[in-house]
Scaffold this motif. Sequence first.
Motif, mmCIF file in Angstrom:
data_model
loop_
_atom_site.group_PDB
_atom_site.id
_atom_site.type_symbol
_atom_site.label_atom_id
_atom_site.label_comp_id
_atom_site.label_asym_id
_atom_site.label_seq_id
_atom_site.Cartn_x
_atom_site.Cartn_y
_atom_site.Cartn_z
ATOM 1 N N PRO A 76 -78.884 -18.382 -69.085
ATOM 2 C CA PRO A 76 -77.602 -18.945 -69.536
ATOM 3 C C PRO A 76 -76.575 -17.817 -69.640
ATOM 4 O O PRO A 76 -76.915 -16.711 -70.060
ATOM 5 N N HIS A 77 -75.349 -18.072 -69.221
ATOM 6 C CA HIS A 77 -74.347 -17.018 -69.345
ATOM 7 C C HIS A 77 -72.952 -17.606 -69.451
ATOM 8 O O HIS A 77 -72.711 -18.765 -69.122
ATOM 9 N N ARG A 78 -72.037 -16.777 -69.934
ATOM 10 C CA ARG A 78 -70.656 -17.230 -70.127
ATOM 11 C C ARG A 78 -69.970 -17.375 -68.776
ATOM 12 O O ARG A 78 -70.354 -16.769 -67.770
ATOM 13 N N PHE A 79 -68.923 -18.183 -68.787
ATOM 14 C CA PHE A 79 -68.035 -18.281 -67.635
ATOM 15 C C PHE A 79 -66.691 -18.768 -68.137
ATOM 16 O O PHE A 79 -66.509 -19.055 -69.323
ATOM 17 N N TRP A 80 -65.731 -18.826 -67.235
ATOM 18 C CA TRP A 80 -64.371 -19.241 -67.585
ATOM 19 C C TRP A 80 -63.988 -20.436 -66.726
ATOM 20 O O TRP A 80 -64.132 -20.402 -65.497
ATOM 21 N N ASN A 81 -63.490 -21.496 -67.356
ATOM 22 C CA ASN A 81 -62.931 -22.628 -66.622
ATOM 23 C C ASN A 81 -61.438 -22.420 -66.421
ATOM 24 O O ASN A 81 -60.768 -21.778 -67.239
ATOM 25 N N LEU A 82 -60.913 -22.981 -65.347
ATOM 26 C CA LEU A 82 -59.492 -22.866 -65.049
ATOM 27 C C LEU A 82 -58.902 -24.261 -64.894
ATOM 28 O O LEU A 82 -59.399 -25.075 -64.113
ATOM 29 N N THR A 83 -57.843 -24.540 -65.662
ATOM 30 C CA THR A 83 -57.080 -25.781 -65.533
ATOM 31 C C THR A 83 -55.643 -25.397 -65.239
ATOM 32 O O THR A 83 -54.952 -24.861 -66.109
ATOM 33 N N GLY A 84 -55.199 -25.648 -64.011
ATOM 34 C CA GLY A 84 -53.902 -25.118 -63.603
ATOM 35 C C GLY A 84 -53.997 -23.607 -63.556
ATOM 36 O O GLY A 84 -54.743 -23.042 -62.759
ATOM 37 N N THR A 85 -53.254 -22.935 -64.434
ATOM 38 C CA THR A 85 -53.378 -21.479 -64.572
ATOM 39 C C THR A 85 -53.907 -21.099 -65.953
ATOM 40 O O THR A 85 -53.894 -19.922 -66.317
ATOM 41 N N ASN A 86 -54.365 -22.097 -66.718
ATOM 42 C CA ASN A 86 -54.878 -21.845 -68.066
ATOM 43 C C ASN A 86 -56.385 -21.623 -68.017
ATOM 44 O O ASN A 86 -57.133 -22.465 -67.504
ATOM 45 N N THR A 283 -53.883 -25.831 -54.020
ATOM 46 C CA THR A 283 -52.765 -26.612 -53.497
ATOM 47 C C THR A 283 -51.770 -25.636 -52.886
ATOM 48 O O THR A 283 -51.253 -24.756 -53.582
ATOM 49 N N LEU A 284 -51.524 -25.777 -51.573
ATOM 50 C CA LEU A 284 -50.653 -24.861 -50.843
ATOM 51 C C LEU A 284 -49.556 -25.639 -50.125
ATOM 52 O O LEU A 284 -49.716 -26.809 -49.786
ATOM 53 N N SER A 285 -48.443 -24.955 -49.874
ATOM 54 C CA SER A 285 -47.380 -25.508 -49.037
ATOM 55 C C SER A 285 -46.806 -24.382 -48.191
ATOM 56 O O SER A 285 -47.048 -23.196 -48.452
ATOM 57 N N THR A 286 -46.044 -24.751 -47.177
ATOM 58 C CA THR A 286 -45.453 -23.745 -46.301
ATOM 59 C C THR A 286 -44.026 -24.130 -45.933
ATOM 60 O O THR A 286 -43.670 -25.316 -45.896
ATOM 61 N N THR A 287 -43.218 -23.109 -45.673
ATOM 62 C CA THR A 287 -41.864 -23.289 -45.157
ATOM 63 C C THR A 287 -41.694 -22.372 -43.951
ATOM 64 O O THR A 287 -42.033 -21.184 -44.025
ATOM 65 N N VAL A 288 -41.205 -22.933 -42.850
ATOM 66 C CA VAL A 288 -40.931 -22.159 -41.635
ATOM 67 C C VAL A 288 -39.435 -22.254 -41.361
ATOM 68 O O VAL A 288 -38.886 -23.357 -41.245
ATOM 69 N N THR A 328 -46.828 -20.827 -50.042
ATOM 70 C CA THR A 328 -46.700 -20.906 -51.494
ATOM 71 C C THR A 328 -47.966 -21.501 -52.098
ATOM 72 O O THR A 328 -48.444 -22.551 -51.647
ATOM 73 N N VAL A 329 -48.508 -20.812 -53.101
ATOM 74 C CA VAL A 329 -49.670 -21.319 -53.838
ATOM 75 C C VAL A 329 -49.145 -22.108 -55.032
ATOM 76 O O VAL A 329 -48.682 -21.536 -56.015
ATOM 77 N N GLN A 330 -49.202 -23.412 -54.927
ATOM 78 C CA GLN A 330 -48.721 -24.253 -56.019
ATOM 79 C C GLN A 330 -49.756 -24.388 -57.133
ATOM 80 O O GLN A 330 -49.401 -24.485 -58.308
ATOM 81 N N THR A 331 -51.026 -24.407 -56.758
ATOM 82 C CA THR A 331 -52.113 -24.422 -57.733
ATOM 83 C C THR A 331 -53.194 -23.470 -57.252
ATOM 84 O O THR A 331 -53.673 -23.604 -56.124
ATOM 85 N N PRO A 332 -53.598 -22.492 -58.069
ATOM 86 C CA PRO A 332 -54.659 -21.568 -57.652
ATOM 87 C C PRO A 332 -56.001 -22.284 -57.585
ATOM 88 O O PRO A 332 -56.126 -23.438 -58.021
ATOM 89 N N PRO A 333 -57.029 -21.650 -57.043
ATOM 90 C CA PRO A 333 -58.338 -22.309 -56.912
ATOM 91 C C PRO A 333 -58.839 -22.825 -58.258
ATOM 92 O O PRO A 333 -59.025 -22.046 -59.195
ATOM 93 N N GLN A 334 -59.047 -24.127 -58.333
ATOM 94 C CA GLN A 334 -59.520 -24.737 -59.576
ATOM 95 C C GLN A 334 -61.038 -24.614 -59.633
ATOM 96 O O GLN A 334 -61.784 -25.580 -59.480
ATOM 97 N N LEU A 335 -61.468 -23.390 -59.850
ATOM 98 C CA LEU A 335 -62.876 -23.033 -59.853
ATOM 99 C C LEU A 335 -63.203 -22.279 -61.133
ATOM 100 O O LEU A 335 -62.442 -21.399 -61.552
ATOM 101 N N ALA A 336 -64.329 -22.602 -61.750
ATOM 102 C CA ALA A 336 -64.829 -21.782 -62.847
ATOM 103 C C ALA A 336 -65.241 -20.428 -62.283
ATOM 104 O O ALA A 336 -65.571 -20.306 -61.101
ATOM 105 N N ARG A 337 -65.203 -19.394 -63.137
ATOM 106 C CA ARG A 337 -65.476 -18.044 -62.646
ATOM 107 C C ARG A 337 -66.453 -17.327 -63.566
ATOM 108 O O ARG A 337 -66.320 -17.365 -64.781
#
Length: 355
Positions: A76-86, A283-288, A328-337
């Motif tokens: 068992p070990h600690r980890f961090w959850n990510l919600t948005g950027t929190n 979540t990504l977007s692009t402008t050309v 543009t990164v609108q939402t970073p990877p919503q992954l626990a770390r």
Amino acid sequence: MNRRRLLKSGLGLLGGTSLSGCLSSLGFETQSAWRDPPLVENRPTAVYYPAVVEGMGLYGTTTAGDVGFALMHSFPHRFWNLTGTNKTKVVVQPDDSLHLMVSAWDTETNTILPLDISAEISDTSGQVASNNLWPMLSPNMGFHYGDNIGLPGEGQYDITLRVGPLQTNRTEPFENRFTEAQSATMSFTFDTDETYNLTYRQLGEKAGSRGTVDLMGMQKIPKPVAPPKSNLPGRLIGEGSSGDARFFITVVEGGTRFGKAGRPQMIVSPRTPYNRVILPRMTLSTTVKRGQKTVFQGPLQASLDPEISCYYGASLPGVESGDSVSITVQTPPQLARHDGYETAFIDMPPIEFTV
């Protein structure tokens, strides 16, 4: 670089050297190690070597239709959850018995699948645990699913792994596949001598410096990696870093499995900076722009392809030399770390370049 100081409430490094072994051979009480393993102080906002790397064992593999599963275990070990950027720290609870990990892939192409996975565990008395597993990143395993699990004791258990339909775009080889829920049941034996005697490696002077350990290899289990830059399809038009993630951007002409109605397709392939681990759930977007004119502006759709794994793409009129492009990164990877990834891939400014 100067060695970074470690927070040592409960467990410290031995003499600043890199050591490995099981917890008991290193003289540690298992409960102390779980609750408060060393954590590097003043960690960089990037991928870094953690103070310790925990080993993992394989309980077994199984399939459900064309989805393959591998079930693994560790301390068992600690980890961090990510919600948005929190970011929220998840600490080990007194009744946590082990950390269960699952990989899922397509059995035909060995492509890692970014599915939602739940686990139900039972023994002869009935159900003892039910968890929606977190999509996660760890230094030695990369992208996977996992959680700390409390069990009533040692012995044999049945685990049922359930996956929902694939919630992402996919290229032609994956059309009409992974559209239904699947489940598979397998048995495992929880033995504290087996789990608590896994390798516990201390990284000594490396702890806190930028970098990471190699991914662990297990036979017949695909690694969750993006292809090298040279293996991406199409014409490379740009590359860059954001939040310590590496991005490669290509354009594939129409008439391929990537394009729609003959239009070119922009492909954005993000990955971790050292082992090329895939980064889904962004979540990504692009402008050309061409001079003062906006040629294209819109979302980059999360997608899956058997040759390039997880990527983000959009059909667009075309990209010419001299065009300015922003990703543009609108939402970073919503992954626990796990330790080593919890400070990276959160604050992610736009990537801008001229073709």
